[in-house]
Design an enzyme around this catalytic site. Structure first.
Site, short mmCIF file in Angstrom:
data_model
loop_
_atom_site.label_atom_id
_atom_site.label_comp_id
_atom_site.label_asym_id
_atom_site.label_seq_id
_atom_site.Cartn_x
_atom_site.Cartn_y
_atom_site.Cartn_z
N GLU A 30 22.02 95.37 27.97
CA GLU A 30 21.75 96.41 28.97
C GLU A 30 20.28 96.80 28.80
O GLU A 30 19.86 97.25 27.74
CB GLU A 30 22.66 97.61 28.75
CG GLU A 30 24.15 97.29 28.75
CD GLU A 30 24.71 97.05 30.13
OE1 GLU A 30 24.04 97.44 31.11
OE2 GLU A 30 25.81 96.48 30.24
N GLU A 75 8.63 36.61 1.11
CA GLU A 75 9.20 35.31 0.78
C GLU A 75 8.39 34.74 -0.38
O GLU A 75 7.19 34.48 -0.24
CB GLU A 75 9.13 34.39 2.00
CG GLU A 75 9.73 34.98 3.28
CD GLU A 75 11.25 34.92 3.29
OE1 GLU A 75 11.82 34.20 2.45
OE2 GLU A 75 11.87 35.59 4.13
#
Length: 1381
Positions: free
Chosen positions: A765, A353
């Site tokens: 597998e 500000e």
């Protein structure tokens, strides 16, 4: 953040008169008097600032006015020209509401000249520079806070001119810093603001101050907010915010200042808190010390700010220690820009500000520049504090983008830029900092010392976790996760070795259960043990989750699963997964590879899918099938729904549990562990012909890469000749194979994963022996442990990211990610996150979602981890935003909001029933839906869940039951109170998909549901319809048939029936045999609480009404035909009665409406059952000639049917609304309401009833036990409901006669009965006495007495015949006695 009237806590009203005087006097006082304190401040600032020629600035006359519109651009061009070539770039990041450019001036050395053909757009911004931190300063966000606008122009001139003249400080700054100055984010507001307006009062008309943008939006309340209590304004209303957010996303800003006016203070995050208390809550960030340091750096160099006492008029008592404040502690601001920068970007922003007066006279500008000049330059310099450096690949040396930089003890990470560069702001101290990136081993550097002044330089060299593969047993040794050196040479190895499992034995179920519970207990910080359900023999189907945040899906983190022991006698996978659990748990936080995997992946391990079969299997088994199947003797890997073959076997409990699991979690990658060979098998597992042939999936290249990532880490598998003794001729190049090319498997799990979920699964597998001896288990672990880890890492390949809503920044659930030329889309999860596995290459990827405009990006995928690609989608209709505002203001707030006949709502129904009423509703609504494809069952389920998750307050999803193939039959309710019974509201049912080969109705109902949700609280009419109606949508009654049907097949009957080959529209009887029809009958129709039902089908373009069965007369025909005609008349072509279907081109259906039996007569239809047993009228709409038209036709079909569907929502509020009570006012439930001596409905809970009737006069009979029947007439209007209140009186009638008459008759009847009984008794007594006398006298006077007997007998008969009852026994006895005598 800016203070100002309406933003800060209100000032005390008694000060306002004083303020008006101060406003007039303040400029004069400042000009003429000044103050000693101010003079001292200015002198001190001049003594400490950079040496510059302030006099030259004044001589140029630049402080005498504000720069308006075009002059601002010219001033920035002049500032850029003040520096040497290659120092500045001027561009615009976008435009304001009124089309003004949002100018940015970029200042940094080495930019080079802009391209010759460059415009002023973002492309003129220029390239990013490696290692140079980006700083931005943004001014004039509130249009009436103007000092910042000018000060940033002065700063631009100061920096450019100072660099040209060789000012050492400014040369050093611009050689090392990338500075961006945006003087005005709100140029429209500035043009409305008035010079001299300090903002100390609220005088003037609303909006005249210029604070907001041209659409009345406060830009500093319009950003996504972490503590949001509502949605921010739509970005269409704040194009300035949208442009800024896009700009932030394109860059990696490190530091930022947001310049305001209205006080003199430096404010820092957070700007708001979860409590949203107006003031006084200190909302602390994780970097609170850094923010205070930055704020003090600015304030301490500002002559007024550093005092902490701004002395602003009206706030003279306001004090800020050291000139700084926490934003929320000052006052709560939701939707602020500084918090957005910190939470959603890498950027640290503070709000400054600059002056008490928001728009001071131009005469004060030079003073304001002097006040802020040193502070601004000092703030920019602070971007160089903390730690800075690069994160690079240790092998290639290239920078790594989006690596995470985390600081121990500070819960806020940043990420690296495009070149791997990072800048982590930190206050002086000692820190431990970690660099992390998926696909690399994390690296932590301890005891990094940060001093006051320039940043400590710190580079990180990350070693990839994916290395080149050598098909042997050589192991790669990885480095530790925490080191004390800056750079790690690629050749350096750590002495650390991962801890290997020690538990090698076969685990039967009790043993496995104990093992899992033990690790879940000992490593509870990273594990969660849960069960998917039970096997046939009630064994738990356990899953162990391993993650650094178990039990939680972390947005952006992919989910992975392994499943073992699907075939009970194939046990290696079961034991390997138990080994893997032990390995991951014991090496977390000690082994970098494991730590990285667990931190960045949510891992689910299911050791046994078939625990029952395992208990039957036998150790040493190589080729048998003992224990292979589950306890019902079904092969679980032939039990999943298949794309090519109808699976006849019943779905098993284990299969159902796993399918449900896969639908629950957003799995990305999976492997199914088997035994009996040594190979990785990838989809597809079968083909249409059922032959052993290569069946390629759309992602064949991805699956090959996934399979190779496993096989190449297993040297024996990679050789490709696994089981020479058993299958001597079998060969798999590189140890991988396409499933169907090996042998054809229908009903396999891996294909179902790929086709029905987002998950890519392969089947592995693990060895030629299915159930090896226990002594061999360590060998299996050694052969597969690297493969198991490497395969898991593949979940981090391809593309990942988020699909976000541009309005609020939130993730979009169920958005679709499509890759051009790969026909396999994936969808986003709850927070909008997605993962799409891809091989390296360049792709065109599109993100799309219903109600949004799709976005397409060109993406390059590399081999070093997933590319982070986020998509931000804009909602497809801007009108909906305006309607949102209107809807909020016009929402219904009547005294009795539940009364369906309130005046306001009746007016709405009347308006919507007018000639163009529905057209107006559609014009004012968001209806740009993305109907571009059909929804499979998976997509449909996710779409419905997505609606419920996104609109939880008005939707409720219910499972009515399951189809023959165990798919859910979903019912979606849309209502303002979806979980509460509101019997006073009419209830309407929409059903589609009774024939699976006609899915257009399904898509239309999904569109209708989304349309209603999208427009709720945005369109007032839709909002009131949803608030006043209970809408039930059953989009797919026959999901099994739908899965078999094929798009563009206009005449095929494939999929018309359910999985048991039953046409469901012939099964609605009291002996319904199919699960689908039972679900609808029991859970919907028999509830008897619907006022109207609409069924959607295909095969023509018409509407049919009951009955489908051949009958002579149709009760309530006028009403049924009226409802059907209403739908047809709102359809653009249906009412013409000429469907024009192929092979039926001459078909003519008057008005597009026909009784069902006249069009296609059959028994057991849903509409007949609904009318007969549900007391609910139902019509069937045939939406298209083609059963399954191309998806390209869906938008036009929606456009044709939308108005008709909405007309049903309006029509359900007409007819007769009634309330039945007794004289005391007590509602009477279950009373029978008979209309026109035919239709029957029953009153609901609370005494309400509702029945739709054609316009005209109708008779009503009301019947209830214990009450007198009531009769009345009612006139039904075409555009409004008629209300009837029926009051019952206690029934005074017995057997339909007046009570008094019934009592009189009853009394007379009783008297007659008593008298008759007395007469009979008397006669019988006389007879008895005379019999006695007769015997006596017979002996003496036989002849005389015989005559008397005859006379007595005759008289007795005559007297009895005169009575209603006779007794012939006496006569027979008398005859007998006389005969004997």
């Amino acid at each position: 953040m800016a203070s100002g009237w309406g933003a800060r806590p209100p000032r005390r009203p008694e000060r306002l008169p004083q303020l008006s005087y101060l406003m007039l006097l303040l400029p004069l006082l400042l000009l003429l008097l000044g103050s000693p304190a101010r003079a001292a401040h200015i002198k001190k600032a001049e003594a400490t600032t950079t040496t510059t020629s302030a006099g030259a600035e004044a001589d140029e006359g630049r402080f005498d006015r504000y720069y308006h519109e075009e002059e601002l651009g010219s001033a920035l061009k002049e500032a850029a020209a003040a520096g040497p070539p290659g120092l500045a770039r001027l561009f615009s990041i976008g435009n304001s509401v009124e089309g003004r450019p949002l100018w940015v001036l970029r200042l940094t050395a080495g930019l080079g000249p802009p391209p010759a053909d460059s415009d002023w757009g973002p492309n003129a911004e220029g390239p990013l520079l490696p290692g140079r931190p980006q700083v931005k300063l943004v001014g004039n966000m509130h249009g009436d806070e103007t000092v910042s606008r000018q000060v940033l122009v002065y700063l631009a001139r100061e920096l450019a001119a100072g660099y040209r003249r060789g000012d050492p400080r400014l040369v050093r700054l611009l050689n090392t810093t990338d500075v961006y100055l945006l003087p005005s984010l709100n140029p429209d507001g500035f043009e409305r603001a008035r010079e001299g307006d300090c903002g100390f009062s609220d005088s003037g008309p609303p909006g005249s101050s210029g604070r907001d943008n041209s659409r009345g939006r406060d830009l500093n309340r319009s950003f996504p907010d972490q503590f949001s209590t509502g949605e921010p304004p739509a970005l269409d209303d704040v194009p300035e915010v949208r442009a800024l957010m896009d700009w932030i996303r394109r860059n990696k800003f490190v530091l930022s200042g947001n310049l305001h006016g209205g006080s003199v203070v430096a404010s820092y995050p957070f700007d708001d808190s979860p409590e949203h208390k107006a003031t006084g809550i200190y909302s602390r960030t994780s970097d609170d010390e850094v923010f205070k340091y930055l704020a003090k750096a600015y304030a301490s160099n500002h002559p007024i700010m550093k005092t902490g006492v701004p002395h602003c008029p009206g706030e003279e008592d306001e004090m800020f220690k050291d000139g700084i404040t926490n934003g929320a502690h000052w006052y709560d601001v939701e939707g602020g820009m500084q918090d957005y920068n910190y939470v959603w970007a890498n950027c640290f922003e503070i709000t400054l500000e600059l002056s008490c007066c928001k728009y001071p006279p131009a005469s004060q500008l030079q003073q304001e520049w002097e006040n802020n000049r040193e502070s601004l330059i000092t703030l920019i310099e602070k971007v160089h504090i903390g730690v800075t450096g690069f994160v690079k690949d240790s092998v290639t040396g290239s920078g790594l983008e989006n690596a995470t930089i985390s600081v121990a003890g500070i819960n806020h990470n940043i990420t690296t830029g495009r070149f791997g560069d990072f800048h982590r702001l930190l206050v002086p101290g000692t820190y431990n900092i970690t660099a992390v990136l998926t696909g690399y081993m994390p690296l932590t550097v301890n005891n990094i010392i940060v001093k006051e002044g320039p940043a400590t330089k710190m580079n990180f060299s990350l070693r990839p976790t994916v290395t080149s593969v050598i098909p042997d047993t050589t192991e790669v040794v990885v480095t530790a996760s925490t080191v004390d050196i800056l750079n790690l040479s690629p050749g350096t190895q750590s002495s650390h070795q991962p801890i290997q499992p020690k538990d090698f034995h076969h685990h039967h179920f009790p043993d496995m259960e104990i093992f899992l519970r033990r690790f879940a207990n000992e490593y509870s910080n990273i594990t969660r043990l849960y069960s998917l359900g039970k096997s046939v023999e009630s064994r738990e189907l356990y899953v162990m989750e391993i993650s650094d945040n178990p039990g939680v899906h972390e947005p952006g983190e992919p989910e992975f699963k392994y499943i073992g022991n699907m075939h009970g006698n194939e046990v290696v996978g079961r034991e390997l997964l138990l080994n893997l659990i032990e390995y991951l748990c014991k090496n977390f936080e000690t082994d970098p590879e494991v730590t990285d995997l667990v931190r960045n992946t949510r891992i689910h391990l299911m050791p046994s899918m078939n625990p029952d079969g395992y208990e039957k299997a036998q150790e040493g088994d190589s080729v048998s099938i003992v224990g292979r199947n589950n306890s019902n003797n079904f092969d679980l890997n032939r039990n999943f729904p298949d794309q090519f073959v109808q699976i006849a076997d019943p779905t098993q409990p284990e299969t159902i549990a796993v399918m449900s699991w896969m639908k629950t979690y957003p799995f990305v990658l999976s492997a199914n562990l088997h035994g009996g060979s040594l190979v990785v098998n990838y989809p597809f597992d079968d083909d249409e012909q059922g032959l052993a042939t290569y069946s390629k999936s759309p992602d064949d290249a991805v699956f090959q890469q996934l399979a190779l990532s496993y096989s190449q880490e297993n040297s024996q598998m990679f050789q490709g000749r696994p089981c020479k003794n058993i299958y001597p001729n079998e060969y798999f190049p590189h140890g991988i194979t396409n499933g169907a090319n090996w042998y054809n498997v229908a009903g396999g799990m891996q294909d179902w994963n790929y086709l029905q979920t987002n998950c890519f699964e392969v089947t592995i597998e693990l060895g030629c022996v299915k159930y090896p001896f226990e002594k061999d288990l360590p060998k299996y672990w050694e052969q597969n442990r690297r493969s198991l880890i490497q395969f898991m890492k593949q979940v981090h390949q391809g593309v990942k990211g988020f699909v976000l809503d541009a309005t609020d920044g939130r993730g979009i659930l169920n958005a679709t990610i499509s890759v051009a030329e790969i026909n396999h889309p994936v969808t986003t999860y709850k927070t909008g996150d997605y993962w799409r596995l891809l091989v390296p290459g360049t792709y065109k990827i599109t993100a799309s979602a219903r109600g949004y405009n799709p976005v397409t990006k060109n993406v390059t995928v590399k081999s070093d981890g997933a590319s982070q690609i986020n998509f931000t989608l804009v909602r497809s209709s801007t009108d909906s935003n305006n309607e949102s505002k209107k809807g909020k203001g016009d929402s219904t707030n009547t005294e009795d909001a539940s009364d369906p006949t309130t005046k306001e709502f009746k007016t709405l129904i009347k308006d919507l029933s007018a000639e163009n009423g529905l057209e107006d509703l559609m014009l004012r609504s968001s209806s740009n839906l993305a109907l571009y494809r059909y929804h499979s069952y998976k997509d449909l389920s996710e779409f419905l869940r997505g609606l419920v998750m996104n609109y939880p307050h008005i939707t409720n999803l219910t499972n009515l039951g399951q189809s023959a193939e165990y798919r859910q039959i979903w019912s979606l309710e849309i209502s303002n109170k979806p979980n509460l019974s509101e019997p006073e509201e009419p209830k309407i049912r929409f059903v589609a998909g009774i024939h699976g080969n006609a899915p257009v109705g399904t898509e239309l109902l999904l569109a209708l549901a989304e349309f209603l949700c999208l427009n709720y609280k945005k369109n007032p009419a839709v909002t009131q319809l949803v608030d006043r109606t209970r809408i039930v949508i059953v989009p797919s009654l026959n999901p099994d048939g739908r899965e078999r049907a094929q798009e563009k097949d206009c005449t095929s009957k494939i999929g018309q029936t359910n999985a048991r080959d039953k046409d469901l529209d012939t099964d609605f009887t009291n002996n319904a045999s199919q699960p689908e029809t039972k679900a609808i009958i029991e859970n919907l129709i028999q509830k008897q609480d619907f006022s109207l039902s609409v069924a959607l089908d295909s095969g023509s373009v018409l509407v049919t009404y009951p009955y489908d069965k051949p009958v002579q007369t149709v009760e309530n025909k006028e009403t049924l035909k009226h409802l059907a005609s209403l739908y047809a008349n709102n359809h653009p072509s249906m009412h013409m009665g000429q469907p024009g279907c192929p092979n039926k081109s001459d078909e003519n259906i008057p008005g597009g409406v026909m009784r069902g039996a006249e069009w296609h007569s059959h028994l057991g239809s849903m509409k007949d059952y609904s009318v007969t047993y549900g007391h609910c009228p139902e019509i069937t709409v045939y939406t298209s000639c083609c059963y399954f038209p191309s998806a390209a036709q869906l938008p036009s079909l929606w456009a044709e049917n939308k108005k008709s569907l909405l007309s049903m929502l309006v029509e359900v509020h007409k007819g007769v609304h009634g309330f039945v009570k007794d004289k005391t006012g007590k509602p009477i439930s279950n009373a029978v309401i008979v209309l026109n001596e035919g239709i029957k409905v029953h009153t609901k809970e609370g005494g309400y009833f509702h029945v739709l009737l054609a316009p005209g006069v109708h008779n009503i009979n009301a019947i209830a036990d214990g009450y007198q029947q009531q009769h009345s007439q009612v006139f039904v209007h075409h555009d409004a409901a008629s209300s009837v209140v029926i009051v019952f009186d206690t029934d005074n009638r017995i057997f339909g006669l007046p009570r008094e008459l019934v009592v009189t008759i009853s009394g007379a009847t009783m008297s007659a009965l008593i008298l008759t009984a007395c007469i009979i008794w008397c006669i019988c007594s006389i007879k008895s006495n005379r019999h006695k006398d007769g015997f006596h006298r017979l002996r003496q006077h036989h002849d005389e007495y015989e005559d008397e007997i005859r006379m007595m007998s005759t008289g007795s008969k005559k007297s009895l015949l005169s009575h209603e009852f006779q007794d012939e026994t006496d006569t027979e006895e008398e005859t007998l006695y006389s005969s004997k005598h």
